[in-house]
Design an enzyme around this catalytic site. Structure first.
Site, short mmCIF file in Angstrom:
data_model
loop_
_atom_site.label_atom_id
_atom_site.label_comp_id
_atom_site.label_asym_id
_atom_site.label_seq_id
_atom_site.Cartn_x
_atom_site.Cartn_y
_atom_site.Cartn_z
N ASN A 101 30.71 -169.50 43.55
CA ASN A 101 30.85 -168.93 42.20
C ASN A 101 32.18 -168.18 42.07
O ASN A 101 32.66 -167.58 43.02
CB ASN A 101 29.69 -167.97 41.90
CG ASN A 101 28.35 -168.68 41.96
OD1 ASN A 101 28.29 -169.89 41.85
ND2 ASN A 101 27.28 -167.92 42.17
N HIS A 118 35.65 -171.00 46.13
CA HIS A 118 36.42 -171.63 45.04
C HIS A 118 37.26 -170.63 44.26
O HIS A 118 37.68 -170.91 43.15
CB HIS A 118 35.46 -172.37 44.07
CG HIS A 118 34.81 -173.57 44.68
ND1 HIS A 118 33.56 -174.01 44.29
CD2 HIS A 118 35.20 -174.39 45.68
CE1 HIS A 118 33.23 -175.08 45.01
NE2 HIS A 118 34.21 -175.33 45.86
N CYS A 151 53.55 -165.71 34.68
CA CYS A 151 53.67 -165.05 35.99
C CYS A 151 54.67 -163.91 35.83
O CYS A 151 55.83 -164.17 35.44
CB CYS A 151 54.15 -166.06 37.03
SG CYS A 151 54.73 -165.33 38.57
N GLU A 218 14.86 -176.87 41.55
CA GLU A 218 14.89 -178.33 41.63
C GLU A 218 15.41 -178.76 43.01
O GLU A 218 16.48 -178.31 43.43
CB GLU A 218 15.82 -178.89 40.54
CG GLU A 218 15.29 -178.66 39.13
CD GLU A 218 16.37 -178.96 38.08
OE1 GLU A 218 16.30 -178.40 36.98
OE2 GLU A 218 17.30 -179.74 38.42
C1 BV8 Z 1 38.80 -181.27 47.87
C2 BV8 Z 1 36.45 -174.77 39.81
C3 BV8 Z 1 40.47 -182.39 49.10
C4 BV8 Z 1 36.37 -173.40 39.41
C5 BV8 Z 1 34.99 -176.25 40.99
C6 BV8 Z 1 38.49 -187.39 44.46
C7 BV8 Z 1 39.67 -186.69 44.71
C8 BV8 Z 1 39.68 -185.49 45.39
C9 BV8 Z 1 38.49 -184.92 45.79
C10 BV8 Z 1 37.33 -185.62 45.50
C11 BV8 Z 1 37.30 -186.84 44.87
N1 BV8 Z 1 36.00 -187.27 44.76
C12 BV8 Z 1 35.19 -186.35 45.30
C13 BV8 Z 1 35.99 -185.35 45.76
C14 BV8 Z 1 35.60 -184.15 46.37
C15 BV8 Z 1 35.42 -183.13 45.23
C16 BV8 Z 1 33.95 -183.18 44.87
O1 BV8 Z 1 33.14 -182.69 45.63
N2 BV8 Z 1 33.60 -183.81 43.72
C17 BV8 Z 1 32.20 -183.91 43.36
C18 BV8 Z 1 32.06 -183.81 41.83
C19 BV8 Z 1 31.67 -185.22 43.90
N3 BV8 Z 1 35.80 -181.85 45.78
C20 BV8 Z 1 37.05 -181.37 45.58
O2 BV8 Z 1 37.88 -181.87 44.88
C21 BV8 Z 1 37.35 -180.11 46.38
N4 BV8 Z 1 38.60 -180.27 47.04
O3 BV8 Z 1 37.99 -182.09 48.22
O4 BV8 Z 1 40.09 -181.31 48.28
C22 BV8 Z 1 41.87 -182.14 49.49
C23 BV8 Z 1 42.17 -181.91 50.82
C24 BV8 Z 1 43.48 -181.72 51.19
C25 BV8 Z 1 44.50 -181.71 50.21
C26 BV8 Z 1 44.17 -181.92 48.87
C27 BV8 Z 1 42.86 -182.15 48.50
C28 BV8 Z 1 37.46 -178.91 45.45
C29 BV8 Z 1 36.16 -178.69 44.76
C30 BV8 Z 1 36.26 -177.44 43.88
C31 BV8 Z 1 36.03 -177.83 42.46
N5 BV8 Z 1 36.04 -176.67 41.61
N6 BV8 Z 1 35.12 -175.31 40.09
C32 BV8 Z 1 35.63 -173.31 38.13
O5 BV8 Z 1 36.14 -173.74 37.09
O6 BV8 Z 1 34.51 -172.79 38.21
S1 BV8 Z 1 33.48 -176.89 41.36
C33 BV8 Z 1 32.21 -176.32 40.40
O7 BV8 Z 1 31.03 -176.86 40.99
C34 BV8 Z 1 31.99 -174.82 40.45
O8 BV8 Z 1 33.05 -174.09 41.01
C35 BV8 Z 1 30.76 -174.64 41.33
O9 BV8 Z 1 31.02 -173.68 42.27
C36 BV8 Z 1 30.65 -175.97 41.98
C37 BV8 Z 1 29.26 -176.33 42.47
O10 BV8 Z 1 28.34 -176.23 41.38
P1 BV8 Z 1 27.01 -175.37 41.63
O11 BV8 Z 1 27.40 -173.98 41.93
O12 BV8 Z 1 26.16 -176.07 42.62
O13 BV8 Z 1 26.38 -175.39 40.18
P2 BV8 Z 1 25.46 -176.52 39.53
O14 BV8 Z 1 25.34 -176.22 38.07
O15 BV8 Z 1 25.94 -177.87 39.97
O16 BV8 Z 1 24.04 -176.30 40.23
C38 BV8 Z 1 23.33 -175.11 39.98
C39 BV8 Z 1 22.00 -175.24 40.72
O17 BV8 Z 1 21.28 -174.03 40.55
C40 BV8 Z 1 21.13 -176.36 40.21
O18 BV8 Z 1 20.70 -177.16 41.29
C41 BV8 Z 1 19.91 -175.64 39.58
O19 BV8 Z 1 18.71 -176.34 39.80
C42 BV8 Z 1 19.92 -174.35 40.34
N7 BV8 Z 1 19.34 -173.20 39.64
C43 BV8 Z 1 19.27 -172.98 38.30
N8 BV8 Z 1 18.67 -171.77 38.08
C44 BV8 Z 1 18.38 -171.25 39.31
C45 BV8 Z 1 18.80 -172.15 40.30
N9 BV8 Z 1 18.65 -171.91 41.62
C46 BV8 Z 1 18.05 -170.76 41.98
N10 BV8 Z 1 17.62 -169.83 41.09
C47 BV8 Z 1 17.77 -170.04 39.75
N11 BV8 Z 1 17.33 -169.12 38.87
#
Ligand code: BV8
Length: 250
Positions: A101, A118, A151, A218
């Site tokens: 987060n 992140h 900046c 979930e």
């Molecule tokens: C990397 C930015 C490599 C900040 C975010 C193609 C090219 C490059 C990389 C990739 C690619 N294809 C895939 C990748 C990897 C990619 C990735 O994982 N993609 C996914 C979509 C498949 N990852 C990256 O790109 C990462 N970097 O790989 O770099 C590299 C290496 C060397 C040199 C260069 C590059 C970087 C990933 C960071 C992305 N930035 N956000 C912002 O704007 O916020 S990610 C975004 O999703 C958020 O930051 C968040 O942190 C993250 C995860 O989401 P969750 O927190 O899980 O939230 P979500 O809504 O999904 O789920 C919430 C859950 O809570 C649900 O399950 C729900 O049921 C539950 N819930 C609800 N209520 C409750 C609850 N649980 C408990 N209690 C409750 N009450």
């Protein structure tokens, strides 16, 4: 107490080292929209349209309007009971909190030494000349003006201090997380376990021998590989097991 909660409480009370990874679900009860739920942030946007360096290069103002809107939403949010329990647990030396987060609510609840996987929406960083020099700075202004911000040292464009898709995680952050994988219990709370490399940490901890569990209403893609899945909200579960992380974690 639900027998799954009892099982988790027992594991935690016997643990010397506990690592927790949180996602947007931990902040849901604070009124912060999650990313991928039915009312999630991404519902009206596509990640690749906004949270990427290409989107920022193409239209920095549009990207900043989204982040400025999110910052103004977050300014009205308070930590919830889940944040409060994790803050209490962070007082124990054997406890590590890693969060995906960017909302800063763990810090506001008093959690010490948060590992921000992140980054932070409350930080800005130079996107031009000073980029990469670790020149980030905190700015909690409710509505940034001008938008996009500049900046101070070089006058170039500033971006939000977060990690975008396609950007690497800070190596120093990764190194701290690697060390935290050597734990007795790895607890994944409120994350859909979709985004890597964050989503890989719980599996790496399990390979090193940790007891792994998730708390999420979930079941996630990761659940099948974990030792325990508790399908309840974090803000309901954590207060019930507050006492299980005690001095044994010292
Ligand atoms: C990397 C930015 C490599 C900040 C975010 C193609 C090219 C490059 C990389 C990739 C690619 N294809 C895939 C990748 C990897 C990619 C990735 O994982 N993609 C996914 C979509 C498949 N990852 C990256 O790109 C990462 N970097 O790989 O770099 C590299 C290496 C060397 C040199 C260069 C590059 C970087 C990933 C960071 C992305 N930035 N956000 C912002 O704007 O916020 S990610 C975004 O999703 C958020 O930051 C968040 O942190 C993250 C995860 O989401 P969750 O927190 O899980 O939230 P979500 O809504 O999904 O789920 C919430 C859950 O809570 C649900 O399950 C729900 O049921 C539950 N819930 C609800 N209520 C409750 C609850 N649980 C408990 N209690 C409750 N009450």
């Amino acid at each position: 107490m639900d027998d799954r909660l009892q099982q988790l409480a027992k594991r935690l009370s016997g643990a010397t080292r506990v690592t927790v990874m949180t996602g947007a679900g931990v902040s849901a009860a604070s009124g912060v929209p999650t990313f991928r739920g039915p009312h999630g942030l991404w519902r009206s946007f596509r990640p690749e349209d906004l949270a990427t360096p290409h989107a920022f290069a193409r239209d920095p103002r549009m990207v900043w309007e989204w982040y400025d809107w999110r910052r103004s939403q977050l300014a009205a949010c308070e930590p919830n009971a889940a944040h409060d329990v994790l803050a209490r647990w962070s007082a124990h030396p054997g406890f590590t909190l890693i969060t995906q987060n960017v909302d800063g609510l763990h810090e506001r609840a008093g959690t010490r030494d948060v590992i921000r996987f992140h980054g932070s929406i409350w930080e800005l960083q130079c996107a031009e000349e000073c980029r990469g020099s670790g020149s980030g700075w905190e700015d909690r202004t409710a509505h940034l003006d001008p938008l996009p911000p500049r900046c101070p040292p070089c006058g170039g464009l500033a971006g939000p201090g977060v990690v975008w898709f396609g950007e690497a995680i800070d190596p120093a952050v990764l190194a701290r997380c690697e060390r935290a994988l050597a734990c007795d219990v790895f607890l994944s709370i409120g994350t859909s376990s979709i985004v890597y490399p964050a989503a890989g940490l719980v599996h790496a901890a399990k390979r090193l021998g940790a007891f792994t569990a998730e708390i999420n209403p979930e079941a996630t893609e990761a659940a099948g590989d974990l030792n325990l899945a508790i399908a309840m909200p974090a803000e309901d579960v954590l207060p019930q097991i507050l006492g299980s992380v005690t001095s044994s974690c010292d």
